[in-house]
Design a protein around this motif. Structure first.
Motif, PDB file in Angstrom:
ATOM      1  N   LEU A   1       4.482   4.869   5.108  1.00 39.54           N
ATOM      2  CA  LEU A   1       5.170   3.577   5.267  1.00 39.54           C
ATOM      3  C   LEU A   1       4.424   2.485   4.504  1.00 39.54           C
ATOM      4  O   LEU A   1       3.203   2.385   4.616  1.00 39.54           O
ATOM      5  CB  LEU A   1       5.248   3.201   6.755  1.00 39.54           C
ATOM      6  N   GLY A   2       5.149   1.675   3.771  1.00 39.12           N
ATOM      7  CA  GLY A   2       4.499   0.666   2.937  1.00 39.12           C
ATOM      8  C   GLY A   2       3.783   1.373   1.799  1.00 39.12           C
ATOM      9  O   GLY A   2       2.590   1.169   1.578  1.00 39.12           O
ATOM     10  N   ALA A   3       4.525   2.219   1.098  1.00 36.87           N
ATOM     11  CA  ALA A   3       3.888   3.197   0.202  1.00 36.87           C
ATOM     12  C   ALA A   3       3.645   2.707  -1.221  1.00 36.87           C
ATOM     13  O   ALA A   3       2.846   3.285  -1.941  1.00 36.87           O
ATOM     14  CB  ALA A   3       4.752   4.454   0.150  1.00 36.87           C
ATOM     15  N   ALA A   4       4.357   1.652  -1.644  1.00 42.71           N
ATOM     16  CA  ALA A   4       4.261   1.225  -3.054  1.00 42.71           C
ATOM     17  C   ALA A   4       2.881   0.632  -3.368  1.00 42.71           C
ATOM     18  O   ALA A   4       2.279  -0.005  -2.512  1.00 42.71           O
ATOM     19  CB  ALA A   4       5.341   0.183  -3.347  1.00 42.71           C
ATOM     20  N   PRO A   5       2.360   0.870  -4.540  1.00 41.41           N
ATOM     21  CA  PRO A   5       2.968   1.585  -5.678  1.00 41.41           C
ATOM     22  C   PRO A   5       2.894   3.110  -5.577  1.00 41.41           C
ATOM     23  O   PRO A   5       3.374   3.786  -6.484  1.00 41.41           O
ATOM     24  CB  PRO A   5       2.146   1.075  -6.867  1.00 41.41           C
ATOM     25  N   GLY A   6       2.271   3.641  -4.540  1.00 35.22           N
ATOM     26  CA  GLY A   6       2.352   5.094  -4.362  1.00 35.22           C
ATOM     27  C   GLY A   6       1.028   5.826  -4.302  1.00 35.22           C
ATOM     28  O   GLY A   6       1.015   7.053  -4.319  1.00 35.22           O
ATOM     29  N   GLY A   7      -0.072   5.112  -4.208  1.00 31.75           N
ATOM     30  CA  GLY A   7      -1.386   5.757  -4.216  1.00 31.75           C
ATOM     31  C   GLY A   7      -1.569   6.761  -3.078  1.00 31.75           C
ATOM     32  O   GLY A   7      -2.047   7.879  -3.295  1.00 31.75           O
ATOM     33  N   TRP A   8      -1.173   6.380  -1.895  1.00 32.67           N
ATOM     34  CA  TRP A   8      -1.382   7.282  -0.750  1.00 32.67           C
ATOM     35  C   TRP A   8      -0.511   8.539  -0.890  1.00 32.67           C
ATOM     36  O   TRP A   8      -0.950   9.650  -0.609  1.00 32.67           O
ATOM     37  CB  TRP A   8      -1.079   6.560   0.575  1.00 32.67           C
ATOM     38  N   SER A   9       0.717   8.346  -1.321  1.00 32.56           N
ATOM     39  CA  SER A   9       1.593   9.514  -1.499  1.00 32.56           C
ATOM     40  C   SER A   9       1.042  10.423  -2.586  1.00 32.56           C
ATOM     41  O   SER A   9       1.125  11.655  -2.495  1.00 32.56           O
ATOM     42  CB  SER A   9       3.011   9.068  -1.864  1.00 32.56           C
TER      43      SER A   9
ATOM     44  N   VAL B   1       8.157   5.187   1.884  1.00 39.94           N
ATOM     45  CA  VAL B   1       9.089   4.087   2.160  1.00 39.94           C
ATOM     46  C   VAL B   1       8.441   2.759   1.786  1.00 39.94           C
ATOM     47  O   VAL B   1       7.301   2.492   2.172  1.00 39.94           O
ATOM     48  CB  VAL B   1       9.450   4.048   3.668  1.00 39.94           C
ATOM     49  N   ASP B   2       9.168   1.962   1.038  1.00 45.98           N
ATOM     50  CA  ASP B   2       8.665   0.620   0.726  1.00 45.98           C
ATOM     51  C   ASP B   2       9.838  -0.287   0.355  1.00 45.98           C
ATOM     52  O   ASP B   2      10.869   0.197  -0.118  1.00 45.98           O
ATOM     53  CB  ASP B   2       7.647   0.643  -0.421  1.00 45.98           C
ATOM     54  N   ARG B   3       9.629  -1.583   0.536  1.00 46.37           N
ATOM     55  CA  ARG B   3      10.643  -2.546   0.078  1.00 46.37           C
ATOM     56  C   ARG B   3      10.711  -2.582  -1.435  1.00 46.37           C
ATOM     57  O   ARG B   3      11.706  -2.951  -2.023  1.00 46.37           O
ATOM     58  CB  ARG B   3      10.268  -3.960   0.567  1.00 46.37           C
TER      59      ARG B   3
ATOM     60  N   LYS C   1      13.570   3.209  -0.999  1.00 45.19           N
ATOM     61  CA  LYS C   1      13.354   1.760  -1.152  1.00 45.19           C
ATOM     62  C   LYS C   1      14.125   1.059  -0.046  1.00 45.19           C
ATOM     63  O   LYS C   1      15.362   0.980  -0.086  1.00 45.19           O
ATOM     64  CB  LYS C   1      13.843   1.312  -2.522  1.00 45.19           C
ATOM     65  N   ALA C   2      13.411   0.601   0.936  1.00 46.23           N
ATOM     66  CA  ALA C   2      14.069  -0.015   2.091  1.00 46.23           C
ATOM     67  C   ALA C   2      13.038  -0.806   2.889  1.00 46.23           C
ATOM     68  O   ALA C   2      11.855  -0.491   2.863  1.00 46.23           O
ATOM     69  CB  ALA C   2      14.675   1.066   2.982  1.00 46.23           C
ATOM     70  N   ASP C   3      13.531  -1.801   3.595  1.00 47.71           N
ATOM     71  CA  ASP C   3      12.662  -2.561   4.494  1.00 47.71           C
ATOM     72  C   ASP C   3      12.500  -1.757   5.778  1.00 47.71           C
ATOM     73  O   ASP C   3      13.488  -1.450   6.449  1.00 47.71           O
ATOM     74  CB  ASP C   3      13.318  -3.923   4.785  1.00 47.71           C
ATOM     75  N   PHE C   4      11.285  -1.426   6.082  1.00 45.93           N
ATOM     76  CA  PHE C   4      11.035  -0.607   7.268  1.00 45.93           C
ATOM     77  C   PHE C   4      11.551  -1.284   8.541  1.00 45.93           C
ATOM     78  O   PHE C   4      11.925  -0.618   9.506  1.00 45.93           O
ATOM     79  CB  PHE C   4       9.532  -0.322   7.386  1.00 45.93           C
ATOM     80  N   LEU C   5      11.581  -2.601   8.552  1.00 45.67           N
ATOM     81  CA  LEU C   5      12.005  -3.321   9.750  1.00 45.67           C
ATOM     82  C   LEU C   5      13.531  -3.473   9.833  1.00 45.67           C
ATOM     83  O   LEU C   5      14.058  -3.955  10.834  1.00 45.67           O
ATOM     84  CB  LEU C   5      11.348  -4.715   9.802  1.00 45.67           C
TER      85      LEU C   5
ATOM     86  N   ASP D   1       0.419   1.821   5.719  1.00 45.48           N
ATOM     87  CA  ASP D   1      -0.445   0.870   5.003  1.00 45.48           C
ATOM     88  C   ASP D   1       0.353  -0.423   4.749  1.00 45.48           C
ATOM     89  O   ASP D   1       0.051  -1.174   3.835  1.00 45.48           O
ATOM     90  CB  ASP D   1      -0.895   1.500   3.674  1.00 45.48           C
ATOM     91  N   ILE D   2       1.388  -0.622   5.557  1.00 41.85           N
ATOM     92  CA  ILE D   2       2.264  -1.780   5.338  1.00 41.85           C
ATOM     93  C   ILE D   2       1.471  -3.076   5.476  1.00 41.85           C
ATOM     94  O   ILE D   2       0.706  -3.249   6.420  1.00 41.85           O
ATOM     95  CB  ILE D   2       3.422  -1.805   6.358  1.00 41.85           C
ATOM     96  N   ALA D   3       1.681  -3.957   4.523  1.00 42.17           N
ATOM     97  CA  ALA D   3       1.084  -5.294   4.591  1.00 42.17           C
ATOM     98  C   ALA D   3       2.180  -6.298   4.266  1.00 42.17           C
ATOM     99  O   ALA D   3       2.606  -6.392   3.117  1.00 42.17           O
ATOM    100  CB  ALA D   3      -0.054  -5.403   3.589  1.00 42.17           C
ATOM    101  N   PRO D   4       2.672  -7.017   5.276  1.00 39.96           N
ATOM    102  CA  PRO D   4       3.730  -8.000   5.013  1.00 39.96           C
ATOM    103  C   PRO D   4       3.259  -9.073   4.040  1.00 39.96           C
ATOM    104  O   PRO D   4       2.055  -9.321   3.901  1.00 39.96           O
ATOM    105  CB  PRO D   4       3.994  -8.615   6.396  1.00 39.96           C
ATOM    106  N   ASN D   5       4.217  -9.704   3.401  1.00 36.68           N
ATOM    107  CA  ASN D   5       3.869 -10.799   2.481  1.00 36.68           C
ATOM    108  C   ASN D   5       3.074 -11.876   3.202  1.00 36.68           C
ATOM    109  O   ASN D   5       3.366 -12.210   4.344  1.00 36.68           O
ATOM    110  CB  ASN D   5       5.145 -11.449   1.936  1.00 36.68           C
TER     111      ASN D   5
END
Ligand SMILES: C[S@@+](CC[C@H](N)C(=O)[O-])C[C@H]1O[C@@H](n2cnc3c(N)ncnc32)[C@H](O)[C@@H]1O
Length: 321
Positions: free
Chosen positions: A93-101, A154-156, A169-173, A211-215
């Motif tokens: 969750l909060g995957a962009a740019p993709g390092g963890w994946s 998953v990421d916005r 590509k989606a908002d997890f919330l 690793d989601i970090a909101p704006n």
């Protein structure tokens, strides 16, 4: 049964923008050993993280984000939890740019011989056709790379394809995002392995990485609430989709790696919620996480909701190394 949290989530505001000194940022990036390291060119299994994280930082690796090193460090420090053979479905969750994946994909592709399903074509994974209807979501699968794990990122924000990873590509919330993720999990979860399941209707996940970090708005209370809300949402998701050990006939329950930031109720959240549902909860701040950042991670292992625990005494004796 829905998970009741002892908090009332507040709605974050994303309107304001942070003012940051780009000069300072560039200076910091240029001196950062993890930033330098991520683009030098090789793969994760050619080296041990200890050498990556050591003072010389001599082993070359290729990752899209500095964050990748945080996951590698946590993975190696805590029993290489991503390499357990029962880790077959991972949600990032909060995957962009993709390092963890990338890290999960590389670990799994090197250690396991290919016997599993390659990603299916895109249309097989869009049963709700939400993408076309709303224009809010998009889903893609990279070129088929046989992995013995399914990784759902998953990421916005959009992400470039990663071998073997489904990117959503989606908002997890957003309320409909859960259905999209669920449809992806469904196809490959332990349910389809014909194992004994306590809850056969809900597809299950072995590891959830958040690793989601909101704006950042720059208003500390608003940012803190937004972060706390995301942590709670990730936990709610884990409560519903993470598997217990018993559900797949194993001892270990699923793992949640949860990024969080300082919040007045974080200790309470850990004690009253996380520690209630997991066998052990460890706070960790990897070296790759900047010291000045207020971020930290809870590694929550052995998912085992309390009501379930009372009937499963055998698991009590299990201790993680
Ligand atoms: C620190 S970055 C993740 C880095 C990633 N782990 C990696 O290794 O590349 C945090 C991410 O959270 C995403 N994010 C923030 N709020 C989100 C939300 N509500 N839904 C989905 N993604 C979100 C951001 O777009 C950002 O890409």
């Amino acid at each position: 049964m829905p998970l009741k949290l002892p908090f009332t989530p507040s709605i974050p505001s994303f309107s304001a923008k942070t003012k940051k000194s780009s000069t300072e940022w560039l200076r910091r990036q240029s001196q950062d050993p993890f930033v330098k390291q991520r683009s030098l060119g090789a793969d994760i299994t050619s080296t041990k993280t200890s050498s990556i994280l050591g003072p010389s930082i001599s082993s070359p690796l290729t990752f899209r984000s500095r964050s990748a090193f945080k996951l590698i460090e946590i993975h190696e420090k805590y029993d290489e939890f991503l390499l357990k053979p029962d880790v077959r479905v991972v949600v990032d969750l909060g995957a962009a740019p993709g390092g963890w994946s990338q890290v999960v994909s590389q670990l799994k592709s090197k250690k396991y011989k290919s016997t599993s399903l390659p990603p299916k074509p895109l249309d097989a994974y869009d049963p709700l056709n939400i993408d076309a209807e709303l224009g809010l979501f998009s889903l893609s699968a990279s070129s088929p790379t046989p992995l013995k794990v399914k990784i759902i990122a998953v990421d916005r924000l959009s992400m470039d394809p990663i071998p073997g990873v489904y990117t959503l590509k989606a908002d997890f919330l957003h309320p409909q995002t859960e259905d999209m993720i669920r449809a992806l999990i469904d196809d490959f979860s332990h349910n389809s392995q014909k194992l004994t399941l306590a809850t056969p209707d809900t597809p299950k996940v072995d590891v959830i990485l958040s690793d989601i970090a909101p704006n950042i708005t720059g208003v500390p209370t608003v940012d803190s609430e937004a972060n706390f809300q995301v942590a709670q949402a990730a936990l709610q998701f884990a409560y519903k989709y993470l598997r217990t050990g018993d559900e797949i006939g194993r001892v270990r329950g699923g793992v949640l790696l949860l990024k969080h930031f300082a919040h007045p109720q974080m200790d309470q959240f850990r004690r009253e919620v996380l520690e209630r549902y997991f066998r052990d909860v460890i706070y960790t701040k990897p070296r790759a996480s900047r010291q000045e950042s207020k971020e930290g991670y809870f590694l929550c292992r052995g998912f085992w909701p309390k009501e379930y625990r009372s009937t499963q005494t055998a698991v009590e004796s299990f201790i993680y190394p």
